[in-house]
Design a protein around this motif. Structure first.
Motif, mmCIF file in Angstrom:
data_model
loop_
_atom_site.group_PDB
_atom_site.id
_atom_site.type_symbol
_atom_site.label_atom_id
_atom_site.label_comp_id
_atom_site.label_asym_id
_atom_site.label_seq_id
_atom_site.Cartn_x
_atom_site.Cartn_y
_atom_site.Cartn_z
ATOM 1 N N SER A 25 -11.059 -12.939 -1.010
ATOM 2 C CA SER A 25 -11.951 -12.163 -2.083
ATOM 3 C C SER A 25 -10.961 -11.528 -2.858
ATOM 4 C CB SER A 25 -12.870 -11.605 -1.415
ATOM 5 O OG SER A 25 -12.560 -10.451 -0.727
ATOM 6 N N PRO A 26 -11.208 -11.081 -3.960
ATOM 7 C CA PRO A 26 -10.410 -10.452 -4.830
ATOM 8 C C PRO A 26 -9.954 -9.225 -4.244
ATOM 9 C CG PRO A 26 -11.899 -11.531 -6.205
ATOM 10 C CD PRO A 26 -12.310 -11.755 -4.918
ATOM 11 N N GLN A 27 -11.103 -8.366 -3.571
ATOM 12 C CA GLN A 27 -10.962 -7.063 -3.073
ATOM 13 C C GLN A 27 -10.003 -7.390 -1.827
ATOM 14 O OE1 GLN A 27 -12.279 -4.076 -3.552
ATOM 15 N NE2 GLN A 27 -11.542 -3.196 -1.762
ATOM 16 N N ARG A 28 -10.144 -8.388 -0.846
ATOM 17 C CA ARG A 28 -9.085 -8.629 0.228
ATOM 18 C C ARG A 28 -7.461 -8.516 -0.474
ATOM 19 N NH1 ARG A 28 -10.222 -6.723 4.768
ATOM 20 N NH2 ARG A 28 -8.770 -8.205 6.001
ATOM 21 N N LEU A 29 -7.662 -9.400 -1.482
ATOM 22 C CA LEU A 29 -6.129 -9.732 -2.233
ATOM 23 C C LEU A 29 -5.493 -8.159 -2.514
ATOM 24 C CD1 LEU A 29 -6.878 -12.938 -3.926
ATOM 25 C CD2 LEU A 29 -5.368 -12.712 -2.004
ATOM 26 N N TRP A 30 -6.273 -7.675 -3.234
ATOM 27 C CA TRP A 30 -6.048 -5.947 -3.765
ATOM 28 C C TRP A 30 -5.609 -5.246 -2.608
ATOM 29 C CZ3 TRP A 30 -4.417 -3.234 -7.492
ATOM 30 C CH2 TRP A 30 -4.542 -1.590 -7.452
ATOM 31 N N GLY A 69 -1.319 -2.626 0.844
ATOM 32 C CA GLY A 69 -0.702 -2.660 2.430
ATOM 33 C C GLY A 69 0.754 -2.984 2.041
ATOM 34 N N THR A 70 1.015 -3.809 1.364
ATOM 35 C CA THR A 70 2.424 -4.453 1.097
ATOM 36 C C THR A 70 3.234 -3.209 0.618
ATOM 37 O OG1 THR A 70 1.715 -6.565 0.806
ATOM 38 C CG2 THR A 70 3.760 -6.351 -0.073
ATOM 39 N N ILE A 71 2.533 -2.646 -0.437
ATOM 40 C CA ILE A 71 3.404 -1.479 -1.196
ATOM 41 C C ILE A 71 3.885 -0.432 -0.171
ATOM 42 C CG2 ILE A 71 3.140 0.248 -2.831
ATOM 43 C CD1 ILE A 71 1.847 -1.597 -4.561
ATOM 44 N N LEU A 72 2.646 -0.099 0.649
ATOM 45 C CA LEU A 72 2.924 1.012 1.766
ATOM 46 C C LEU A 72 3.909 0.536 2.646
ATOM 47 C CD1 LEU A 72 1.892 3.543 2.886
ATOM 48 C CD2 LEU A 72 0.420 2.332 4.335
ATOM 49 N N LEU A 73 4.104 -0.716 3.037
ATOM 50 C CA LEU A 73 4.922 -1.165 4.123
ATOM 51 C C LEU A 73 6.347 -1.342 3.209
ATOM 52 C CD1 LEU A 73 5.415 -2.390 6.750
ATOM 53 C CD2 LEU A 73 5.059 -4.485 5.857
ATOM 54 N N PHE A 74 6.342 -1.739 2.092
ATOM 55 C CA PHE A 74 7.689 -1.545 1.407
ATOM 56 C C PHE A 74 8.366 -0.040 1.187
ATOM 57 C CE2 PHE A 74 10.106 -1.206 -2.577
ATOM 58 C CZ PHE A 74 11.100 -2.057 -2.080
#
Length: 119
Positions: free
Chosen positions: A14-19, A24-29
């Motif tokens: 879903s678009p919400q899960r992709l967002w 989460g990727t930004i935080l991990l980065f």
């Protein structure tokens, strides 16, 4: 033949899960970037410690070498007062050449691998 149905695994994107995955990727980065910066500073600090220790070791060695040479020169001068001045002068020249050569080797630039470059 029996009809075997294999269950299909449905992945709902879903678009919400992709967002949320993007956030989460930004935080991990950001975490990885911060850890990388900490590691860089740690390595630079360790390099300073090693450089300081090796500089002090080289200074002590150089000081001892100078002292030994001065002692030898003093001995040669004293003996020249009692012996053949030309022979003693040649010994003195030789000792100074050895000292100069040793100091040149110690002051030679280092290659990135840590070995001294010979000119």
């Amino acid at each position: 033949m029996a009809n075997h149905k294999t269950p299909q695994l449905k992945l709902t994107l879903s678009p919400q899960r992709l967002w949320l995955a993007g956030l989460g990727t930004i935080l991990l980065f950001e975490k990885a970037l911060n850890e990388g910066i900490k590691l860089f500073h740690y390595l630079a600090d360790q390099g300073e410690i090693i450089e300081r220790r090796e500089r002090e070791r080289l200074d002590r060695f150089s000081h001892n070498l100078k002292k030994q040479t001065i002692d030898k020169v003093s001995t040669l001068v004293q003996s020249s007062l009692n012996g053949d001045p030309q022979t003693e002068l040649n010994k003195l020249k030789h000792e100074l050449n050895v000292l100069r050569s040793t100091l040149d080797k110690l002051n030679a630039p280092r290659s990135p691998s840590g070995t001294r470059k010979v000119s």
